[in-house]
Design a protein around this motif. Structure first.
Motif, PDB file in Angstrom:
ATOM      1  N   TYR A  59     -23.995  34.663  49.530  1.00 31.34           N
ATOM      2  CA  TYR A  59     -23.961  34.167  50.905  1.00 31.34           C
ATOM      3  C   TYR A  59     -23.458  32.722  50.945  1.00 31.34           C
ATOM      4  O   TYR A  59     -22.560  32.385  51.720  1.00 31.34           O
ATOM      5  CB  TYR A  59     -25.369  34.267  51.511  1.00 31.34           C
ATOM      6  CG  TYR A  59     -25.482  33.742  52.910  1.00 31.34           C
ATOM      7  CD1 TYR A  59     -25.210  34.561  53.996  1.00 31.34           C
ATOM      8  CD2 TYR A  59     -25.878  32.431  53.159  1.00 31.34           C
ATOM      9  CE1 TYR A  59     -25.314  34.085  55.292  1.00 31.34           C
ATOM     10  CE2 TYR A  59     -25.980  31.940  54.444  1.00 31.34           C
ATOM     11  CZ  TYR A  59     -25.706  32.777  55.507  1.00 31.34           C
ATOM     12  OH  TYR A  59     -25.802  32.298  56.787  1.00 31.34           O
ATOM     13  N   MET A  60     -24.020  31.861  50.096  1.00 27.10           N
ATOM     14  CA  MET A  60     -23.626  30.453  50.099  1.00 27.10           C
ATOM     15  C   MET A  60     -22.204  30.261  49.599  1.00 27.10           C
ATOM     16  O   MET A  60     -21.487  29.391  50.096  1.00 27.10           O
ATOM     17  CB  MET A  60     -24.586  29.615  49.246  1.00 27.10           C
ATOM     18  CG  MET A  60     -25.856  29.295  49.956  1.00 27.10           C
ATOM     19  SD  MET A  60     -25.516  28.397  51.479  1.00 27.10           S
ATOM     20  CE  MET A  60     -26.962  28.780  52.400  1.00 27.10           C
ATOM     21  N   ASN A  62     -19.799  32.324  50.113  1.00 24.70           N
ATOM     22  CA  ASN A  62     -18.985  32.676  51.281  1.00 24.70           C
ATOM     23  C   ASN A  62     -18.996  31.569  52.322  1.00 24.70           C
ATOM     24  O   ASN A  62     -17.964  31.266  52.930  1.00 24.70           O
ATOM     25  CB  ASN A  62     -19.463  33.988  51.899  1.00 24.70           C
ATOM     26  CG  ASN A  62     -19.049  35.187  51.078  1.00 24.70           C
ATOM     27  OD1 ASN A  62     -18.108  35.131  50.312  1.00 24.70           O
ATOM     28  ND2 ASN A  62     -19.772  36.274  51.227  1.00 24.70           N
ATOM     29  N   ILE A  63     -20.144  30.960  52.543  1.00 27.98           N
ATOM     30  CA  ILE A  63     -20.238  29.862  53.509  1.00 27.98           C
ATOM     31  C   ILE A  63     -19.351  28.697  53.059  1.00 27.98           C
ATOM     32  O   ILE A  63     -18.609  28.119  53.851  1.00 27.98           O
ATOM     33  CB  ILE A  63     -21.707  29.385  53.653  1.00 27.98           C
ATOM     34  CG1 ILE A  63     -22.552  30.425  54.374  1.00 27.98           C
ATOM     35  CG2 ILE A  63     -21.793  28.041  54.362  1.00 27.98           C
ATOM     36  CD1 ILE A  63     -22.272  30.578  55.833  1.00 27.98           C
ATOM     37  N   ALA A  69     -19.864  35.641  56.218  1.00 26.55           N
ATOM     38  CA  ALA A  69     -21.069  35.848  55.420  1.00 26.55           C
ATOM     39  C   ALA A  69     -21.405  37.344  55.379  1.00 26.55           C
ATOM     40  O   ALA A  69     -21.188  38.062  56.349  1.00 26.55           O
ATOM     41  CB  ALA A  69     -22.231  35.065  56.019  1.00 26.55           C
ATOM     42  N   SER A  82     -28.014  27.244  56.568  1.00 22.32           N
ATOM     43  CA  SER A  82     -26.637  27.735  56.684  1.00 22.32           C
ATOM     44  C   SER A  82     -25.740  26.725  57.393  1.00 22.32           C
ATOM     45  O   SER A  82     -24.620  26.456  56.954  1.00 22.32           O
ATOM     46  CB  SER A  82     -26.613  29.059  57.446  1.00 22.32           C
ATOM     47  OG  SER A  82     -27.319  30.044  56.747  1.00 22.32           O
TER      48      SER A  82
END
Length: 144
Positions: A59-60, A62-63, A69, A82
């Motif tokens: 997730y991170m 991708n961020i 995400a 986020s």
């Protein structure tokens, strides 16, 4: 003017070029890892999509790379993390790129053949010799 934070010219030997890049990469990946850890701590109990630390790390990642995400943060702290991570990415990635560019450019010393070639190229494009390449000089240099 020196703007780099990793290595400054002092009375000691300059930090080797490879070491600067390693320090910057470790800082960048450390920022992603810390953000993923914080997200994992706050999301693991309430978000069914966060089954392991690797989910939070994905997730991170991708961020930080501005990709969509794989899931949405459900807790308030997860959403705050986020947003803060996205803001840090927007500031951190250009900073990282500028530091790597500065480190790369600093390796070209005055006696370096590459530096001499660049100066000759700049002098050939800068027709009036003022040290600034105008749009007309740039276009003439490109068109030959």
């Amino acid at each position: 003017r020196e703007t780099r934070l990793v290595a400054r010219q002092t009375n000691r030997k300059d930090v080797p070029f490879g070491a600067e890049i390693v320090v910057l990469l470790l800082g960048f990946f450390g920022l992603i890892a810390v953000s993923a850890t914080a997200l994992f701590i706050y999301e693991r109990k309430t978000n069914v999509n966060v089954e392991s630390f690797l989910d939070a790390l994905l997730y991170m990642t991708n961020i930080f790379t501005a990709k969509p995400a794989p899931f949405v943060a459900t807790t308030t702290f997860g959403k705050i993390i986020s947003v803060l991570s996205l803001v840090l990415a927007l500031v951190g990635i250009p900073f990282f790129i500028s530091e790597v560019t500065a480190a790369t450019m600093s390796t070209m010393k005055t006696g370096d053949p590459q530096s001499t070639k660049l100066k000759a190229l700049f002098s050939a494009i800068d027709k009036n010799g003022d040290g600034i390449i105008s749009q007309d000089e740039w276009e003439q240099g490109l068109l030959g």
